[in-house]
Design a protein around this motif. Structure first.
Motif, PDB file in Angstrom:
ATOM      1  N   MET A 154     -23.342 -52.291  29.010  1.00  0.00           N
ATOM      2  CA  MET A 154     -22.994 -51.247  29.453  1.00  0.00           C
ATOM      3  C   MET A 154     -23.588 -49.782  28.793  1.00  0.00           C
ATOM      4  O   MET A 154     -23.424 -49.727  27.639  1.00  0.00           O
ATOM      5  CB  MET A 154     -21.522 -51.147  29.686  1.00  0.00           C
ATOM      6  CG  MET A 154     -20.999 -52.163  30.776  1.00  0.00           C
ATOM      7  SD  MET A 154     -19.131 -51.906  30.878  1.00  0.00           S
ATOM      8  CE  MET A 154     -18.532 -52.465  29.311  1.00  0.00           C
ATOM      9  N   ASN A 196     -25.494 -44.464  23.389  1.00  0.00           N
ATOM     10  CA  ASN A 196     -25.630 -45.977  22.878  1.00  0.00           C
ATOM     11  C   ASN A 196     -26.910 -46.547  22.952  1.00  0.00           C
ATOM     12  O   ASN A 196     -27.089 -47.902  22.898  1.00  0.00           O
ATOM     13  CB  ASN A 196     -24.143 -46.788  23.096  1.00  0.00           C
ATOM     14  CG  ASN A 196     -24.648 -47.457  24.805  1.00  0.00           C
ATOM     15  OD1 ASN A 196     -25.562 -46.929  25.337  1.00  0.00           O
ATOM     16  ND2 ASN A 196     -23.769 -48.202  25.148  1.00  0.00           N
ATOM     17  N   TYR A 199     -24.272 -50.942  20.228  1.00  0.00           N
ATOM     18  CA  TYR A 199     -24.205 -50.854  21.733  1.00  0.00           C
ATOM     19  C   TYR A 199     -22.559 -49.918  21.889  1.00  0.00           C
ATOM     20  O   TYR A 199     -22.432 -49.621  23.248  1.00  0.00           O
ATOM     21  CB  TYR A 199     -23.876 -52.201  22.313  1.00  0.00           C
ATOM     22  CG  TYR A 199     -23.042 -53.069  21.654  1.00  0.00           C
ATOM     23  CD1 TYR A 199     -21.709 -53.070  21.873  1.00  0.00           C
ATOM     24  CD2 TYR A 199     -23.532 -53.981  20.885  1.00  0.00           C
ATOM     25  CE1 TYR A 199     -20.883 -53.895  21.053  1.00  0.00           C
ATOM     26  CE2 TYR A 199     -22.894 -55.027  20.055  1.00  0.00           C
ATOM     27  CZ  TYR A 199     -21.468 -54.880  20.442  1.00  0.00           C
ATOM     28  OH  TYR A 199     -20.605 -55.656  19.742  1.00  0.00           O
ATOM     29  N   ILE A 226     -21.024 -60.678  27.659  1.00  0.00           N
ATOM     30  CA  ILE A 226     -20.783 -59.415  28.217  1.00  0.00           C
ATOM     31  C   ILE A 226     -22.056 -58.663  28.658  1.00  0.00           C
ATOM     32  O   ILE A 226     -23.002 -58.523  27.763  1.00  0.00           O
ATOM     33  CB  ILE A 226     -19.900 -58.342  27.678  1.00  0.00           C
ATOM     34  CG1 ILE A 226     -18.805 -59.334  27.194  1.00  0.00           C
ATOM     35  CG2 ILE A 226     -19.416 -57.561  28.260  1.00  0.00           C
ATOM     36  CD1 ILE A 226     -17.634 -58.394  26.433  1.00  0.00           C
ATOM     37  N   SER A 281     -15.065 -59.940  18.608  1.00  0.00           N
ATOM     38  CA  SER A 281     -16.168 -59.550  18.986  1.00  0.00           C
ATOM     39  C   SER A 281     -17.148 -60.229  17.945  1.00  0.00           C
ATOM     40  O   SER A 281     -17.016 -59.897  16.848  1.00  0.00           O
ATOM     41  CB  SER A 281     -16.461 -58.096  18.960  1.00  0.00           C
ATOM     42  OG  SER A 281     -15.260 -57.409  19.460  1.00  0.00           O
TER      43      SER A 281
HETATM   44  N1  5AD Z   1     -21.111 -52.803  26.786  1.00  0.00           N
HETATM   45  C1  5AD Z   1     -20.402 -54.014  26.821  1.00  0.00           C
HETATM   46  N2  5AD Z   1     -19.218 -54.130  26.112  1.00  0.00           N
HETATM   47  C2  5AD Z   1     -19.127 -53.496  24.989  1.00  0.00           C
HETATM   48  N3  5AD Z   1     -18.349 -53.155  24.192  1.00  0.00           N
HETATM   49  C3  5AD Z   1     -18.285 -52.322  23.167  1.00  0.00           C
HETATM   50  N4  5AD Z   1     -19.564 -51.663  23.781  1.00  0.00           N
HETATM   51  C4  5AD Z   1     -20.188 -52.202  24.708  1.00  0.00           C
HETATM   52  C5  5AD Z   1     -21.247 -52.028  25.729  1.00  0.00           C
HETATM   53  N5  5AD Z   1     -22.105 -50.858  25.586  1.00  0.00           N
HETATM   54  C6  5AD Z   1     -17.193 -54.429  23.813  1.00  0.00           C
HETATM   55  C7  5AD Z   1     -17.505 -55.424  22.993  1.00  0.00           C
HETATM   56  C8  5AD Z   1     -16.484 -55.536  22.218  1.00  0.00           C
HETATM   57  C9  5AD Z   1     -15.387 -54.627  22.638  1.00  0.00           C
HETATM   58  C10 5AD Z   1     -14.835 -53.858  21.645  1.00  0.00           C
HETATM   59  O1  5AD Z   1     -15.902 -53.743  23.513  1.00  0.00           O
HETATM   60  O2  5AD Z   1     -17.535 -56.638  23.675  1.00  0.00           O
HETATM   61  O3  5AD Z   1     -16.032 -56.649  21.922  1.00  0.00           O
END
Ligand code: 5AD
Ligand code: SF4
Length: 417
Positions: free
Chosen positions: A267, A272, A101, A264, A195
């Motif tokens: 996004m 990705n 992601y 979370i 994370s």
């Molecule tokens: N969407 C949401 N959060 C993300 N992170 C990385 N990519 C995404 C994404 N596509 C967040 C993760 C990680 C932090 C480094 O960035 O939660 O903990």
């Protein structure tokens, strides 16, 4: 009859000392940082003062001053009056994991080494931002702990606490955390966001492309016992990937330990797989899934309403309370742009004013060409001037990133999480 001219002994158009103290743009070679001044030696604070004298044009004229436009970037206000007191500094684009992601499957083209800001450059910019009003700094990456000498950098940034910085934090995947905990605490690290999206090693491997599930869990527990003011665990929730593990994650971290478990919304970032092979699991469904087995009590947005997470106290259905809280971050379905206080500095020295806007301004080239702090503050101000009220909806973001392509749109790993 013209008003009697008031004397203003310290303030005139040619004011040197006071203007420097107020604007904080010093003159003269007082720095140990090559090409710069020692920002740390200057007096803060720069946040708006409640005691300021109202200054209409006529009063200003008695001081020999003319109004020339809007105030400078002090307090880092944007056009909508949002004060940007929070800076996230990415210290590397490298990572020891390959989260789907976060980065494109094929990886990202790494920066030529000289594009990376040096510790001295990061320190100088961080000090400048603190003088301009930043009170919280988070170090991110890539994975910040893979940068060689990171403990030294953390100590340098930690030293800014004597000059107005209030909080120092780090986001990490925790794989290398255990060996760094003592140094981070010594340097004044207040909080770590770690994370972890799954408790199952096989799934961890699928999401991150690497081994390390057990080490991450152990490091999170170690961090919670080590004495940081706050430990949070971040899980990005993806439909059909880990949406069946939300309660397990909460119980693993927040039930017996004072860890904040945060979910979370996924996004879209360049390459990705958002909306293609991976799908978002919205905040409302995250909450629903948790409430199938737990009782949640809403506590509002974190950071006294300025944060990004909707906070909840959690209880087992039999009433047993959790030690830690639950946070749900709904960047996509309920954006929190209205209270945004964040800016970012990328590892290659670009200033960004919005995670989800491709706009950025290069600070590295001017820095290396001998820009003064005043020049750099001017560029930061210019960036903030283009900050929009909010970000585009997810589907539009996806299209813009696609159109921009990998050379223009940054993946999350290149922006800094
Ligand atoms: N969407 C949401 N959060 C993300 N992170 C990385 N990519 C995404 C994404 N596509 C967040 C993760 C990680 C932090 C480094 O960035 O939660 O903990
Ligand atoms: Fe690395 Fe974090 Fe991105 Fe995963 S999310 S690849 S751990 S930077």
């Amino acid at each position: 009859m013209p008003p009697a001219r008031r004397t203003a002994p310290f303030c005139s158009a040619s004011c040197g000392g006071l203007a420097d103290a107020v604007y904080g743009f010093p003159r003269g070679p007082t720095s140990d940082i090559p090409g710069g001044v020692d920002a740390r030696s200057l007096s803060l604070p720069v946040m708006p003062s409640g005691a300021a004298i109202p200054m209409d044009a006529e009063t200003a004229a008695t001081y020999g001053l003319t109004l020339r436009g809007d105030a400078r970037a002090h307090g880092l206000f944007d056009r909508f009056g949002r004060a940007h007191t929070y800076l996230r500094i990415s210290v590397t684009e490298r990572c020891n994991l390959r989260c789907r992601y976060c980065m494109p499957e094929e990886g990202v083209q790494l920066l030529p080494k000289d594009h990376l800001l040096s510790f001295e450059e990061i320190e100088r910019l961080a000090a400048l931002f603190v003088r301009l009003g930043v009170r919280k700094i988070r170090l991110t990456g890539g994975e910040p702990l893979v940068r060689r000498g990171i403990d030294d950098l953390v100590a340098r940034i930690g030293a800014l606490k004597a000059h107005g910085l209030e909080r120092l934090m780090m986001t990490s995947n925790a794989l290398l955390l255990r060996e760094h905990i003592p140094a981070l605490l010594r340097a004044g690290m207040d909080a770590v966001n770690l994370s972890l999206d799954t408790l199952r090693p096989e799934r961890f491997r699928r999401v991150t492309g690497r081994e390390g599930c057990e080490e991450t869990i152990a490091a999170i527990h170690a961090a919670a016992r080590a004495g940081f003011r706050k430990v949070k665990v971040n899980a990005v929730v993806m439909k059909g990937v880990n949406d069946d593990e939300l309660v397990d994650l909460a119980r693993a971290f927040a039930r017996e330990l004072p860890i904040e478990m945060r979910y979370i919304e996924y996004m879209p970032f360049e390459g990705n797989g958002w909306g293609e092979e991976l799908e978002m699991f919205p905040a409302a469904s995250i909450r629903g899934r948790l409430e199938e087995q737990l009782r949640l009590e809403a506590r509002g947005l974190n950071d006294g309403g300025a944060g990004t997470a909707q906070m909840y106290d959690a209880f087992e259905k039999d009433g047993r309370p959790f030690q830690g809280q639950i946070g749900i971050i709904s960047s996509m379905t309920e954006p929190f742009c209205g209270t945004c206080n964040r800016t970012r500095l990328t590892a290659d020295g670009h200033f960004r004013w919005c995670l989800l806007d491709e706009g950025e301004i290069d600070l590295r080239a001017p820095l290396r060409a001998g820009a003064t702090d005043g020049d750099l503050a001017g560029l930061i101000e210019q960036g903030l001037r283009s900050k929009r009220a909010g970000h585009a909806p997810a589907a539009v973001l996806k299209e813009t990133q696609k159109a921009a392509g990998p050379t223009h749109a940054r993946s999350m790993i290149r922006i800094g999480g």
